[in-house]
Design an enzyme around this catalytic site. Structure first.
Site, PDB file in Angstrom:
ATOM      1  CG  ASN A  15      -0.372  -0.179   2.545  1.00 47.00           C
ATOM      2  OD1 ASN A  15       0.692  -0.771   2.689  1.00 47.00           O
ATOM      3  ND2 ASN A  15      -1.034   0.332   3.564  1.00 47.00           N
ATOM      4  CG  MET A  16       2.518   2.877  -2.519  1.00 48.80           C
ATOM      5  SD  MET A  16       3.016   3.165  -4.250  1.00 48.80           S
ATOM      6  CE  MET A  16       4.064   4.596  -4.053  1.00 48.80           C
ATOM      7  CB  CYS A  46      -9.049  -4.771  -2.631  1.00 49.42           C
ATOM      8  SG  CYS A  46      -7.833  -3.519  -2.295  1.00 49.42           S
ATOM      9  CB  CYS A 104     -10.942  -3.115   1.804  1.00 50.64           C
ATOM     10  SG  CYS A 104     -10.489  -2.308   0.259  1.00 50.64           S
ATOM     11  CD  GLU A 146      -5.563  -5.903  -1.168  1.00 49.44           C
ATOM     12  OE1 GLU A 146      -4.981  -4.804  -1.104  1.00 49.44           O
ATOM     13  OE2 GLU A 146      -6.263  -6.345  -0.252  1.00 49.44           O
ATOM     14  CG  HIS A 149      -6.383  -0.369  -0.978  1.00 49.76           C
ATOM     15  ND1 HIS A 149      -7.409  -0.880  -0.242  1.00 49.76           N
ATOM     16  CD2 HIS A 149      -6.434   0.981  -0.818  1.00 49.76           C
ATOM     17  CE1 HIS A 149      -8.068   0.110   0.341  1.00 49.76           C
ATOM     18  NE2 HIS A 149      -7.502   1.245   0.004  1.00 49.76           N
TER      19      HIS A 149
END
Ligand code: THU
Ligand code: ZN
Length: 295
Positions: A89-90, A132, A129, A104, A102
């Site tokens: 994640n960023m 995603c 989530c 994914e 995210h």
């Protein structure tokens, strides 16, 4: 050298860490594991395929850029070729929460950037989530893809997303990661704009037809492309700048190294990437020059 990744080796079982170290330290390491390297790790550690992917998650999570949450999410996807791609994640300070990437999305975009046309399985350290799950339902491989979480049986995406809404509801048959060329040509001499155009050619925008791409130039001159990934439910769409930032992060560049950017998009669609791209670049560093081409 991937210092943050090397540091994460200490979180792995000792045997796996010592087998993985030379792979990560090799000069051509690109945050992926080839099928041959994966086989080697399997035979060295005597782990099962699932155990090994789960054991590698701290490596994926070490790529996280999380100034807001300090919450490290790692994802590993396996492409149809059998290669494994890391993702994390960023988060972006001084920008909107909607800019967040995210883990994914990072791993899937990473595989897409490097030419995969489908995803076999996704291994993640936390439950994906809703956003995603919807993002993954756009994939060419959405119906057969396996999701693997720690201490869970493998389950299909459709088990995680019953009664799903997806591309077919809007009459779209080509999913995300389909290998096609949008056939865009721009008359623009800048090398960076041509790279952004190359990305736009690979973008997935069947709903708005806003075929768009971003290219980022780092201070050392290396160029990172990012393609727009649109989603049938519209909101989970991943803008082209985000995919370029994933490309940079997975190549072990810091976002502070962005020197210049280019955005190429269709002038004829009903939406535009311009305002969002400008806003996030501004939050990253107001000195980044953006070249804009609407073809
Ligand atoms: N996050 C993911 O990366 N994947 C998920 O599906 C759950 C949430 C990230 C987003 C944000 O950076 C942080 O975790 C807190 O939500
Ligand atoms: Zn998510």
């Amino acid at each position: 050298m991937y210092a943050r990744v090397i540091k994460a080796l200490s979180l792995l079982p000792a045997e796996l860490a010592s087998a993985l170290e030379p792979i990560i330290e090799a000069s051509d390491f690109d945050s992926t594991i080839s099928p041959e390297q994966f086989e080697f790790l399997l035979s060295t550690t005597q782990m099962t395929d699932t155990e090994l992917r789960l054991a590698l998650l701290p490596i994926a999570a070490s790529y996280a850029v999380v100034p807001i949450s300090n919450f490290y999410v790692g994802a590993i996807v396996r492409g149809t070729s059998g290669r494994l791609y890391f993702g994390a994640n960023m988060e972006f300070e001084n920008a909107s929460m909607a800019c967040t990437i995210h883990a994914e999305q990072s791993a899937i975009s990473h595989a897409w950037i490097k030419g995969e046309v489908g995803i076999k399985d996704v291994t993640i350290n936390y439950s994906p989530c809703g956003h995603c799950r919807q993002f993954m339902n756009e994939l060419t491989s959405a119906n057969d893809m396996i999701i693997q979480l720690p201490q869970r049986e493998p389950m299909t995406l459709q088990q995680y997303l019953p009664d799903s809404f997806g591309p077919l509801d809007l009459g779209i048959k080509d999913g995300l990661l389909s290998d096609f060329d949008n056939g865009i040509c721009i008359e623009e001499s800048s090398e960076l704009a041509i790279s952004a155009c190359k990305a736009a050619n690979r973008s997935h925008a069947p709903y708005s037809k806003n075929f768009s791409g971003v290219a980022l130039k780092a201070q050392d001159g290396r160029i990172f492309e990012g393609m727009y990934a649109e989603n049938a439910a519209f909101n989970p769409s991943l803008p082209p700048l985000q995919v370029a930032l994933i490309n940079m992060n997975m190549s072990n560049y810091s976002l502070a190294e962005i020197a210049e950017a280019a955005l190429v998009e269709s002038a004829e669609s009903k939406i535009s990437q311009l305002a969002r791209t400008q806003a996030l670049l501004e939050a990253l560093n107001p000195d980044i020059q953006l070249t804009y081409v609407a073809y």
